[in-house]
Design a protein around this motif. Structure first.
Motif, PDB file in Angstrom:
ATOM      1  N   ILE A   1       1.065  -2.618  -1.196  1.00  0.00           N
ATOM      2  CA  ILE A   1      -0.133  -3.440  -0.994  1.00  0.00           C
ATOM      3  C   ILE A   1      -0.354  -3.691   0.490  1.00  0.00           C
ATOM      4  CG2 ILE A   1      -1.143  -5.710  -1.422  1.00  0.00           C
ATOM      5  CD1 ILE A   1       0.397  -5.689  -4.111  1.00  0.00           C
ATOM      6  N   THR A   2       0.730  -4.010   1.203  1.00  0.00           N
ATOM      7  CA  THR A   2       0.631  -4.239   2.648  1.00  0.00           C
ATOM      8  C   THR A   2       0.158  -2.994   3.367  1.00  0.00           C
ATOM      9  OG1 THR A   2       2.435  -5.833   2.469  1.00  0.00           O
ATOM     10  CG2 THR A   2       1.918  -5.015   4.670  1.00  0.00           C
ATOM     11  N   SER A   3       0.680  -1.845   2.964  1.00  0.00           N
ATOM     12  CA  SER A   3       0.272  -0.583   3.573  1.00  0.00           C
ATOM     13  C   SER A   3      -1.214  -0.335   3.383  1.00  0.00           C
ATOM     14  CB  SER A   3       1.087   0.556   2.964  1.00  0.00           C
ATOM     15  OG  SER A   3       0.560   1.799   3.327  1.00  0.00           O
ATOM     16  N   LEU A   4      -1.704  -0.573   2.178  1.00  0.00           N
ATOM     17  CA  LEU A   4      -3.120  -0.357   1.902  1.00  0.00           C
ATOM     18  C   LEU A   4      -3.993  -1.309   2.712  1.00  0.00           C
ATOM     19  CD1 LEU A   4      -5.326   1.058   0.293  1.00  0.00           C
ATOM     20  CD2 LEU A   4      -4.995  -0.641  -1.498  1.00  0.00           C
ATOM     21  N   VAL A   5      -3.613  -2.579   2.780  1.00  0.00           N
ATOM     22  CA  VAL A   5      -4.399  -3.564   3.525  1.00  0.00           C
ATOM     23  C   VAL A   5      -4.433  -3.208   5.013  1.00  0.00           C
ATOM     24  CG1 VAL A   5      -4.449  -5.981   4.262  1.00  0.00           C
ATOM     25  CG2 VAL A   5      -4.074  -5.423   1.863  1.00  0.00           C
ATOM     26  N   LEU A   6      -3.286  -2.861   5.571  1.00  0.00           N
ATOM     27  CA  LEU A   6      -3.247  -2.504   6.996  1.00  0.00           C
ATOM     28  C   LEU A   6      -3.998  -1.206   7.272  1.00  0.00           C
ATOM     29  CD1 LEU A   6       0.414  -3.474   7.882  1.00  0.00           C
ATOM     30  CD2 LEU A   6      -1.675  -4.583   8.664  1.00  0.00           C
ATOM     31  N   GLY A   7      -3.938  -0.253   6.341  1.00  0.00           N
ATOM     32  CA  GLY A   7      -4.700   0.979   6.510  1.00  0.00           C
ATOM     33  C   GLY A   7      -6.193   0.726   6.509  1.00  0.00           C
ATOM     34  N   ILE A   8      -6.638  -0.165   5.628  1.00  0.00           N
ATOM     35  CA  ILE A   8      -8.063  -0.509   5.598  1.00  0.00           C
ATOM     36  C   ILE A   8      -8.466  -1.244   6.874  1.00  0.00           C
ATOM     37  CG2 ILE A   8      -9.767  -1.958   4.418  1.00  0.00           C
ATOM     38  CD1 ILE A   8      -8.342  -1.190   1.787  1.00  0.00           C
ATOM     39  N   ILE A   9      -7.618  -2.149   7.349  1.00  0.00           N
ATOM     40  CA  ILE A   9      -7.908  -2.858   8.606  1.00  0.00           C
ATOM     41  C   ILE A   9      -8.019  -1.878   9.759  1.00  0.00           C
ATOM     42  CG2 ILE A   9      -6.908  -4.433  10.325  1.00  0.00           C
ATOM     43  CD1 ILE A   9      -5.886  -6.113   7.980  1.00  0.00           C
TER      44      ILE A   9
ATOM     45  N   SER B   1      -2.098  -1.309  13.691  1.00  0.00           N
ATOM     46  CA  SER B   1      -2.116  -1.538  12.247  1.00  0.00           C
ATOM     47  C   SER B   1      -2.039  -0.211  11.488  1.00  0.00           C
ATOM     48  CB  SER B   1      -3.347  -2.335  11.824  1.00  0.00           C
ATOM     49  OG  SER B   1      -4.523  -1.611  12.075  1.00  0.00           O
ATOM     50  N   GLY B   2      -2.586   0.857  12.065  1.00  0.00           N
ATOM     51  CA  GLY B   2      -2.452   2.178  11.446  1.00  0.00           C
ATOM     52  C   GLY B   2      -1.009   2.661  11.445  1.00  0.00           C
ATOM     53  N   ILE B   3      -0.311   2.428  12.560  1.00  0.00           N
ATOM     54  CA  ILE B   3       1.098   2.831  12.636  1.00  0.00           C
ATOM     55  C   ILE B   3       1.945   2.021  11.658  1.00  0.00           C
ATOM     56  CG2 ILE B   3       3.130   2.826  14.133  1.00  0.00           C
ATOM     57  CD1 ILE B   3       1.276   3.625  16.422  1.00  0.00           C
ATOM     58  N   VAL B   4       1.693   0.721  11.604  1.00  0.00           N
ATOM     59  CA  VAL B   4       2.450  -0.134  10.682  1.00  0.00           C
ATOM     60  C   VAL B   4       2.135   0.237   9.237  1.00  0.00           C
ATOM     61  CG1 VAL B   4       2.840  -2.521   9.966  1.00  0.00           C
ATOM     62  CG2 VAL B   4       2.637  -1.977  12.384  1.00  0.00           C
ATOM     63  N   ALA B   5       0.900   0.632   8.941  1.00  0.00           N
ATOM     64  CA  ALA B   5       0.539   1.078   7.587  1.00  0.00           C
ATOM     65  C   ALA B   5       1.333   2.322   7.205  1.00  0.00           C
ATOM     66  CB  ALA B   5      -0.957   1.352   7.502  1.00  0.00           C
ATOM     67  N   ILE B   6       1.503   3.227   8.138  1.00  0.00           N
ATOM     68  CA  ILE B   6       2.292   4.439   7.874  1.00  0.00           C
ATOM     69  C   ILE B   6       3.744   4.075   7.588  1.00  0.00           C
ATOM     70  CG2 ILE B   6       3.163   6.570   8.911  1.00  0.00           C
ATOM     71  CD1 ILE B   6       0.469   6.683  10.476  1.00  0.00           C
ATOM     72  N   VAL B   7       4.295   3.159   8.377  1.00  0.00           N
ATOM     73  CA  VAL B   7       5.690   2.742   8.185  1.00  0.00           C
ATOM     74  C   VAL B   7       5.859   2.051   6.825  1.00  0.00           C
ATOM     75  CG1 VAL B   7       7.483   1.177   9.042  1.00  0.00           C
ATOM     76  CG2 VAL B   7       6.185   2.583  10.648  1.00  0.00           C
ATOM     77  N   PHE B   8       4.949   1.128   6.490  1.00  0.00           N
ATOM     78  CA  PHE B   8       5.066   0.423   5.218  1.00  0.00           C
ATOM     79  C   PHE B   8       4.881   1.355   4.028  1.00  0.00           C
ATOM     80  CE2 PHE B   8       4.783  -3.722   7.323  1.00  0.00           C
ATOM     81  CZ  PHE B   8       5.659  -4.447   6.535  1.00  0.00           C
TER      82      PHE B   8
ATOM     83  N   ILE C   1      -0.121   5.818  -1.129  1.00  0.00           N
ATOM     84  CA  ILE C   1      -0.748   7.053  -0.644  1.00  0.00           C
ATOM     85  C   ILE C   1      -2.042   6.732   0.105  1.00  0.00           C
ATOM     86  CG2 ILE C   1      -1.910   9.170  -1.401  1.00  0.00           C
ATOM     87  CD1 ILE C   1       0.178   9.332  -3.662  1.00  0.00           C
ATOM     88  N   ALA C   2      -2.841   5.824  -0.449  1.00  0.00           N
ATOM     89  CA  ALA C   2      -4.098   5.444   0.208  1.00  0.00           C
ATOM     90  C   ALA C   2      -3.830   4.780   1.556  1.00  0.00           C
ATOM     91  CB  ALA C   2      -4.903   4.517  -0.685  1.00  0.00           C
ATOM     92  N   GLY C   3      -2.823   3.917   1.622  1.00  0.00           N
ATOM     93  CA  GLY C   3      -2.461   3.290   2.892  1.00  0.00           C
ATOM     94  C   GLY C   3      -1.973   4.302   3.912  1.00  0.00           C
ATOM     95  N   LEU C   4      -1.215   5.288   3.443  1.00  0.00           N
ATOM     96  CA  LEU C   4      -0.729   6.334   4.336  1.00  0.00           C
ATOM     97  C   LEU C   4      -1.877   7.161   4.896  1.00  0.00           C
ATOM     98  CD1 LEU C   4       1.732   7.917   5.462  1.00  0.00           C
ATOM     99  CD2 LEU C   4       1.618   9.318   3.409  1.00  0.00           C
ATOM    100  N   VAL C   5      -2.798   7.553   4.028  1.00  0.00           N
ATOM    101  CA  VAL C   5      -3.936   8.370   4.474  1.00  0.00           C
ATOM    102  C   VAL C   5      -4.812   7.577   5.450  1.00  0.00           C
ATOM    103  CG1 VAL C   5      -6.067   9.481   3.693  1.00  0.00           C
ATOM    104  CG2 VAL C   5      -3.939   9.860   2.451  1.00  0.00           C
ATOM    105  N   CYS C   6      -5.121   6.327   5.107  1.00  0.00           N
ATOM    106  CA  CYS C   6      -5.948   5.495   6.001  1.00  0.00           C
ATOM    107  C   CYS C   6      -5.264   5.298   7.341  1.00  0.00           C
ATOM    108  CB  CYS C   6      -6.228   4.133   5.359  1.00  0.00           C
ATOM    109  SG  CYS C   6      -7.320   4.182   3.947  1.00  0.00           S
ATOM    110  N   GLY C   7      -3.966   5.038   7.320  1.00  0.00           N
ATOM    111  CA  GLY C   7      -3.226   4.841   8.566  1.00  0.00           C
ATOM    112  C   GLY C   7      -3.194   6.090   9.424  1.00  0.00           C
TER     113      GLY C   7
END
Length: 118
Positions: free
Chosen positions: A31-39, A59-66, A86-92
């Motif tokens: 969930i955190t990854s997705l939120v940070l990827g969207i941000i 926030s993109g880098i942190v989304a990838i890590v999470f 997966i969505a958070g990774l792609v967005c990040g």
């Protein structure tokens, strides 16, 4: 005639408890990854403002890590959230790549303008 005949009864059977398996929890890291990827994607068009560009980049880098951490957690603990990870990774990845490309382009343009003014 048989006087002992009884009409069939069409009543309900007594209630029985049915087993409902508990649902697996959703990974908080996913969930955190997705939120940070969207941000990071939301701040992407606002990258001309330096502070928001930095927030979007990190926030993109942190989304990838999470998302990476959530993949490990999903595999180990059997929780849900693979799609969100997966969505958070792609967005990040998309936001970080575009932020880096925009920074490089602006840097090269600034460097070329500085060389022409000398």
């Amino acid at each position: 005639m048989d006087n002992n005949y009884k009409d069939p009864q069409y009543g309900f059977s007594p209630l029985t408890q049915s087993y409902v398996p508990p649902q697996a929890k959703t990974s908080g890291k996913a969930i955190t990854s997705l939120v940070l990827g969207i941000i990071s994607l939301i701040t992407l068009p606002l990258g001309g403002i330096i502070v928001l560009g930095i927030i979007g980049f990190f926030s993109g880098i942190v989304a990838i890590v999470f998302s990476s951490l959530s993949f490990k957690e999903i595999k180990r603990v059997q929780v849900r959230g693979r799609g969100m990870a997966i969505a958070g990774l792609v967005c990040g990845i998309v936001a970080t790549t575009v932020n880096v490309l925009v920074f490089v382009i602006f840097f090269v343009i600034g460097f070329m303008n500085a060389m022409n003014n000398v």
